[in-house]
Design a protein around this motif. Sequence first.
Motif, PDB file in Angstrom:
ATOM      1  N   HIS A  80       3.740   2.706   7.965  1.00  0.00           N
ATOM      2  CA  HIS A  80       2.529   2.350   7.233  1.00  0.00           C
ATOM      3  C   HIS A  80       1.626   3.562   7.001  1.00  0.00           C
ATOM      4  O   HIS A  80       0.985   3.671   5.959  1.00  0.00           O
ATOM      5  CB  HIS A  80       1.746   1.282   8.004  1.00  0.00           C
ATOM      6  CG  HIS A  80       2.439  -0.039   8.072  1.00  0.00           C
ATOM      7  ND1 HIS A  80       2.832  -0.726   6.951  1.00  0.00           N
ATOM      8  CD2 HIS A  80       2.811  -0.804   9.135  1.00  0.00           C
ATOM      9  CE1 HIS A  80       3.412  -1.871   7.298  1.00  0.00           C
ATOM     10  NE2 HIS A  80       3.410  -1.935   8.633  1.00  0.00           N
TER      11      HIS A  80
ATOM     12  N   LEU B 105       8.955   6.551   7.011  1.00  0.00           N
ATOM     13  CA  LEU B 105       7.585   6.709   6.540  1.00  0.00           C
ATOM     14  C   LEU B 105       6.578   5.889   7.350  1.00  0.00           C
ATOM     15  O   LEU B 105       5.554   6.402   7.801  1.00  0.00           O
ATOM     16  CB  LEU B 105       7.507   6.323   5.062  1.00  0.00           C
ATOM     17  CG  LEU B 105       8.339   7.175   4.100  1.00  0.00           C
ATOM     18  CD1 LEU B 105       8.247   6.627   2.683  1.00  0.00           C
ATOM     19  CD2 LEU B 105       7.878   8.627   4.135  1.00  0.00           C
TER      20      LEU B 105
ATOM     21  N   TRP C 104       7.046  -2.673   8.661  1.00  0.00           N
ATOM     22  CA  TRP C 104       6.580  -1.339   9.050  1.00  0.00           C
ATOM     23  C   TRP C 104       6.383  -0.394   7.862  1.00  0.00           C
ATOM     24  O   TRP C 104       6.105   0.782   8.043  1.00  0.00           O
ATOM     25  CB  TRP C 104       7.517  -0.706  10.078  1.00  0.00           C
ATOM     26  CG  TRP C 104       8.937  -0.567   9.637  1.00  0.00           C
ATOM     27  CD1 TRP C 104       9.485   0.431   8.890  1.00  0.00           C
ATOM     28  CD2 TRP C 104      10.016  -1.458   9.928  1.00  0.00           C
ATOM     29  NE1 TRP C 104      10.804   0.219   8.688  1.00  0.00           N
ATOM     30  CE2 TRP C 104      11.179  -0.936   9.329  1.00  0.00           C
ATOM     31  CE3 TRP C 104      10.129  -2.661  10.643  1.00  0.00           C
ATOM     32  CZ2 TRP C 104      12.408  -1.559   9.413  1.00  0.00           C
ATOM     33  CZ3 TRP C 104      11.354  -3.274  10.740  1.00  0.00           C
ATOM     34  CH2 TRP C 104      12.469  -2.723  10.125  1.00  0.00           C
ATOM     35  N   TRP C 105       6.546  -0.913   6.630  1.00  0.00           N
ATOM     36  CA  TRP C 105       6.283  -0.105   5.433  1.00  0.00           C
ATOM     37  C   TRP C 105       5.681  -1.030   4.385  1.00  0.00           C
ATOM     38  O   TRP C 105       6.387  -1.781   3.721  1.00  0.00           O
ATOM     39  CB  TRP C 105       7.571   0.537   4.918  1.00  0.00           C
ATOM     40  CG  TRP C 105       7.366   1.568   3.840  1.00  0.00           C
ATOM     41  CD1 TRP C 105       6.576   2.676   3.895  1.00  0.00           C
ATOM     42  CD2 TRP C 105       7.957   1.566   2.541  1.00  0.00           C
ATOM     43  NE1 TRP C 105       6.646   3.370   2.711  1.00  0.00           N
ATOM     44  CE2 TRP C 105       7.492   2.724   1.854  1.00  0.00           C
ATOM     45  CE3 TRP C 105       8.846   0.716   1.880  1.00  0.00           C
ATOM     46  CZ2 TRP C 105       7.867   3.037   0.569  1.00  0.00           C
ATOM     47  CZ3 TRP C 105       9.234   1.027   0.585  1.00  0.00           C
ATOM     48  CH2 TRP C 105       8.754   2.179  -0.060  1.00  0.00           C
TER      49      TRP C 105
ATOM     50  N   ALA D 208       3.015   6.055   3.902  1.00  0.00           N
ATOM     51  CA  ALA D 208       3.773   5.209   2.988  1.00  0.00           C
ATOM     52  C   ALA D 208       4.345   5.977   1.807  1.00  0.00           C
ATOM     53  O   ALA D 208       5.457   5.680   1.346  1.00  0.00           O
ATOM     54  CB  ALA D 208       2.896   4.054   2.490  1.00  0.00           C
TER      55      ALA D 208
ATOM     56  N   ALA E 177      11.668   3.166   4.931  1.00  0.00           N
ATOM     57  CA  ALA E 177      10.617   2.486   5.680  1.00  0.00           C
ATOM     58  C   ALA E 177      10.595   2.936   7.130  1.00  0.00           C
ATOM     59  O   ALA E 177       9.527   3.119   7.727  1.00  0.00           O
ATOM     60  CB  ALA E 177      10.820   0.982   5.590  1.00  0.00           C
TER      61      ALA E 177
END
Length: 320
Positions: free
Chosen positions: A39, A37, A251-252, A42, A34
């Motif tokens: 958002h 990557l 955040w992911w 993804a 996460a």
Amino acid sequence: MTAFLATLGGKLADTWLSLLVLPGLLYLAVMSAASVLGHGHAFDHGRLTGRIDTLAGGPAAHSPGSVVLVAALVLAASAGVSRLAAALGGGVERLWLGDWPAPLRPAARALTLRRVRRWITADDRYRQALTARALRAAADPLGVHVPEADEDVAPGTPRNEGAVDTVQLNEARNLIALTRPARPTWMGDRLIAADARVHESYRIDLTAAWPRLWLLLPDTVHQNVQAARAALTAAARRAAWGLLYLLPALWWWPAALIVAVTWAGAWRQGRLAVDEFAELVEAAVDLHGRDLANALGVPCEERLTTAEGLEITRILRKGA
């Protein structure tokens, strides 16, 4: 003794690996992915493999001491996260069973009152349907229904079509709670219902009687009850893992899917475990209540009745 210790050590190792290390490693892997990557990327596996290649090509990756230290830190972190999930699982279990802390008690009272109102409405509908069915049976003892001249009956309509189904109304009431709700959650009321139903049937105080009855139960019953209780603990711990996955979901976004699936499955498993546990407790009283009465010196040659139950409660409460 050596063989016993070896077997015990193997079981402890398996338990430590399955309950502490593996779930924690998966969580740390998701957290790491996460953070790389985000958002916007993804599912960009190339971005992820590139970061792994960069770390693998660094000088620290070729130092045995650094590798051992990192591995030890990862294992320790995995175990620590798993212990955190176990602690959170205890809190989730309290919430599920309606034992809410002081800051949440106003909300608990409001939810309980709402559930009470829903249950009373459902109970009234069920009892009205029973009364209506009894009146119809009294008016039509032979079960032959003759329509009145002004009664609108469609051709081919069965005799009981349109009558309120008491079975469905009873199920609708029981979906809220088996007895009048006293907790803000269904799971909490399911356990309270076991106590209330035992007291109503036998006048036995289940809180006082259960520790004594537990000593008289056979091993197979012990195993079944403990398995149901362990299933509830496992479900609460799974729900706690779902809560932990809220952090990488910040955040992911795919982690939010993990949260939803994990929590829904855990909640369903928890309801099943609570229902099975309550049923087993009631069954233990039904099948072994006479053993408890005889062990306490209360004569009970045939079925357990309220007379013996009241005497059992009087003895166990010790005058309280």
